[in-house]
Design an enzyme around this catalytic site. Structure first.
Site, mmCIF file in Angstrom:
data_model
loop_
_atom_site.group_PDB
_atom_site.id
_atom_site.type_symbol
_atom_site.label_atom_id
_atom_site.label_comp_id
_atom_site.label_asym_id
_atom_site.label_seq_id
_atom_site.Cartn_x
_atom_site.Cartn_y
_atom_site.Cartn_z
ATOM 1 C CB SER A 1 3.313 2.560 -1.631
ATOM 2 O OG SER A 1 4.053 3.144 -2.694
ATOM 3 C CG ASP A 2 -1.632 0.533 -5.917
ATOM 4 O OD1 ASP A 2 -0.970 0.784 -6.953
ATOM 5 O OD2 ASP A 2 -2.736 -0.033 -5.955
ATOM 6 C CD1 TRP A 3 3.004 4.273 -10.033
ATOM 7 C CD2 TRP A 3 3.065 2.469 -8.729
ATOM 8 N NE1 TRP A 3 4.178 3.581 -10.303
ATOM 9 C CE2 TRP A 3 4.242 2.467 -9.526
ATOM 10 C CE3 TRP A 3 2.900 1.425 -7.816
ATOM 11 C CZ2 TRP A 3 5.217 1.487 -9.437
ATOM 12 C CZ3 TRP A 3 3.866 0.443 -7.746
ATOM 13 C CH2 TRP A 3 5.009 0.476 -8.541
ATOM 14 N N GLY A 4 0.441 6.178 -5.718
ATOM 15 C CA GLY A 4 -0.402 7.239 -5.186
ATOM 16 C C GLY A 4 -1.051 6.894 -3.860
ATOM 17 C CB ALA A 5 -1.288 3.863 -1.935
#
Length: 752
Positions: A264-268
């Site tokens: 995952s991208d950070w905060g996704a």
């Protein structure tokens, strides 16, 4: 007592002997197939240990399994250099003294080399620095397609064409991963703007998805074998991309057969159920403000942590999906953190410095050079005026997650002084004030660019200096501050900021020997283009920026870069702004949608497949500078293209050959570009599409034959009704030239 001691001694020896004879567990046995080792490790893990290794334990690391000797996985930004260390739970710098690195040119510059070998060298060099720093995954490269010149993150990507991007990303991946470091190709998918990046639902037809936006990711998976893929922030079909059924399960893992890890991208990540079932394997960066949720360890409350564990224990979900995720993460570990054969790596070596300079020099694009103003003729030049803030501003910092802490950065002014200072006088004037800050994403540049003089005073000083000099080099463009080339926010206008247009016009009146050097990762408007004889597009060139720019200005390096995206005259000439929706649906914008994650705004790509030059060529819109454009200090003559056959069968290939001659007086390199035109199609197609290229190096007067081979796939389009690629029999044309608008020779052929 003596007998007892003897007995204990014997038993001890037997115990040692039994341990010595004990076999190495399968999961630790290098001689066993990796698949067998993974299954053995999986069988030994507890439920809690399985959950632990599919989510983060800190900002940039995930759990291992200490009981089994399976180490942690450590990730790092970014695509242009290994990011400096941050604190465990915070974004603040960790304050290490040994985490400074070489910054490589941004990926727009790499793509502008049109040189697969440069991409391989880039990946190898970056991988060696990542390995030295103990990183297992480097969070890059980025391959999202350039849809609008306002996208703040375009500088991290490789341009507007899916074929060029696909060709340039594969060697990069292989170079990095040869060091036992995984790439994480991002952002999958449709992350084509930063405005509303968390709360935009992208709407486009399957044809545009498959023809324009997916090919670089497919190449990264099937040709580059990228060990991880990073999900994007945006929504598609109403689901966030980092846990998206259609993108991750149906296409990536289904159609393409991907066996690697989706990160995952950070905060996704925003939903446990979707994260479990919709293809996500490894959750990073949720609640990226550090410890939160009122607990002592927020990481245990990530969506794929305790909430997932509780669902399994309650019997509401099974462990089939969990085991698949764990298998993938273990497979990644065996390639990286558990890979005993990975090289040690190196950092800031002479080879890395040379690579950074070579890539930077090859990526610089000579956009315009009237009356051969460049290279600078030192026999007629006693005084050079360098003007512009970008000549003295560090560009390796800023821009978001790719902000770097470097060993050094040679600034343009310093590079010019070093190269020309012994032969002529080099003077400097600021000219304009842009961004005076020196602290970006926790990295401090150490610069103080504060200025008290007015804009009028700065312009007057610059013009006076230009009049007194024999040659003027203006170094301007964009920078990596907010609303320019920066993550998290798009540009607010297409023009140059800080009143640079006025300054450039004034300088052109003061001295006709003027070269404009534009530092940017995006196209910009150039209302002064007819007033300025020479323009260089220099991108963000990393640690060796000043040396590379000076080498091109002096003619030590003959520019050979080509544009990886078009420069429209005005923003309305870009298809996303002419037809599509940007930054979102107008009615929804007016209603305030997109400000909340629960209330996403829709963005419809009405332009479909007609992105960049595909739009300009098909609609006969003349760009400021075409895709593939780039001049040289020498000239190249193309012969007549020949084909090894006139008809192509479905299972065959066809080769086109053209002779290219260096007709000038300087050694140089030319990028021979092959475009294909479908002369009759059942569905609308662009006038032409790039399907091959080769960079050829020629000494003055030398000529070489350049051959490019294609097969049926180069003739195909995606038919959404059939959900398949189709190559229709009929007549095609192969067009060979120096850019998308500079076709030198062409030939017809037929697909039977």
């Amino acid at each position: 007592m003596i007998k007892k001691l003897i007995l204990l001694s014997v038993l001890g020896c037997m115990t040692q002997f039994s341990f010595a004879q004990k076999k190495t567990p399968v999961y630790l046995d290098d001689s066993k197939p990796v698949e067998q080792r993974i299954e053995d490790a999986l069988s030994r893990m507890t439920l809690e240990e399985k959950i632990n290794i599919i989510h983060a334990q800190s900002k940039f690391s995930s759990h291992g399994v200490p009981r089994l000797g399976i180490p942690e996985l450590w990730t790092a930004d970014g695509p242009h250099g290994v990011r400096s260390e941050v604190l465990w739970d915070e974004w603040d710098q960790a304050g290490w003294t040994n985490d400074s690195i070489i910054a490589y040119p941004a990926l727009t510059a790499l793509s502008a080399t049109w040189n697969r070998n440069m991409s391989s060298i880039y990946g190898k060099s970056l991988g060696e620095e990542a390995r030295y720093r103990g990183k297992d995954v480097i969070l890059g490269p980025g391959v999202n397609i350039y849809r609008t010149p306002l996208n703040g993150r375009n500088f991290e990507y490789m341009g507007e064409d899916p074929f060029l991007t696909s060709q340039m990303v594969v060697p990069y991946i292989k170079g990095v991963q040869a060091n036992g470091v995984a790439t994480s190709v991002k952002h999958f998918a449709l992350n084509n703007q930063e405005t509303f990046r968390h709360s935009s639902n992208v709407i486009l037809d399957d044809r545009a998805l498959y023809e324009i936006y997916l090919p670089p990711f497919k190449a990264a998976v099937q040709e580059g074998d990228s060990w991880t893929i990073m999900g994007a922030y945006d929504l598609y079909k109403g689901q966030h991309a980092s846990h998206n059924q259609y993108l991750l399960n149906d296409i990536l893992k289904g159609e393409w057969g991907y066996k690697g890890v989706v990160v995952s991208d950070w905060g996704a990540v925003l939903d446990t159920d979707q994260a479990i079932h919709n293809g996500l394997d490894l959750e990073f960066g949720t609640w990226t403000n550090g410890l939160s949720k009122g607990t002592s360890n927020a990481y245990e409350n990530y969506y794929l942590a305790k909430p997932y564990l509780d669902l399994i224990k309650s019997g509401k979900v099974g462990t089939k999906e969990l085991d698949d995720k764990v298998r993938r993460v273990l497979g990644l570990a065996y390639k990286t953190s558990m890979n005993k054969n990975k090289p040690f790596g190196s950092i800031a070596s002479e080879e890395h410095i040379a690579a950074a300079k070579q890539i930077a020099s090859e990526g610089i694009v000579l956009l315009q050079n009237q009356k051969a103003t460049l290279p600078i003729n030192l026999s007629k030049t006693k005084k050079i005026a360098v003007i512009g803030e970008n000549a003295i501003k560090m560009m390796t910092v800023g821009g978001g997650s790719s902000s770097l802490k470097v060993k050094y950065e040679t600034l343009p002014l310093d590079g010019i002084k070093e190269r020309f200072g012994k032969q002529t006088e080099v003077v400097y004037a600021r000219g304009y004030v842009g961004d005076v800050g020196g602290d970006y994403n926790g990295v401090k540049s150490g610069q103080n660019l504060k200025e008290t003089r007015s804009s009028a005073e700065l312009i007057a000083e610059a013009v006076k200096l230009a009049k007194e000099s024999d040659f003027v080099v203006f170094v301007g463009g964009l920078n990596k501050s907010d609303h320019q080339d920066a993550e998290g926010m798009d540009r607010e206008s297409y023009g140059l900021p800080y009143d640079q247009d006025k300054l450039i016009s004034e300088l052109s009146k003061a001295n006709k020997n003027l070269a404009v050097v534009l530092v940017s990762g995006n196209a910009v408007a150039m209302p002064w283009i007819k007033e300025v004889p020479s323009v260089l597009q220099s991108w963000y060139l990393g640690s060796e920026s000043g040396h590379a720019i000076a080498a091109v200005l002096a003619g030590d390096a003959n520019p050979s870069g080509k544009l990886p995206f078009s420069f429209p005259v005005k923003l309305e000439d870009n298809s996303a702004h002419a037809l599509g929706e940007y930054p979102g649906n107008k009615a929804e914008l007016a209603a305030g949608k997109g400000k909340d994650l629960k209330d996403p705004i829709n963005i419809t790509y009405n332009e479909g497949i007609f992105v960049g030059y595909r739009w300009h060529d098909t609609k006969n819109i003349k760009p400021l500078f075409s895709f593939g454009h780039g001049l040289s200090y020498t000239t190249f003559e193309y012969g007549k293209v020949k084909a090894d056959k006139s008809e192509l069968t479905a299972n065959d290939k066809i080769t086109f050959t053209v002779n290219v001659k260096n007709t000038g007086k300087m050694n140089g390199a030319e990028v021979v570009q092959l475009y294909i035109s479908d002369l009759k199609s059942s569905l609308p197609r662009p006038l032409k599409e790039l399907k091959g290229f080769d960079k050829v190096y020629l000494k003055a007067g030398e000529s070489k034959d350049v051959s490019i081979t294609i097969d049926k796939s180069a003739l195909s389009f995606f038919d959404p009704a059939k959900h398949d690629w189709v190559a229709e029999p009929g007549d095609f044309e192969a067009l060979i030239g120096s850019s998308s608008s500079d076709i030198r020779t062409k030939i017809k052929f037929t697909l039977k």
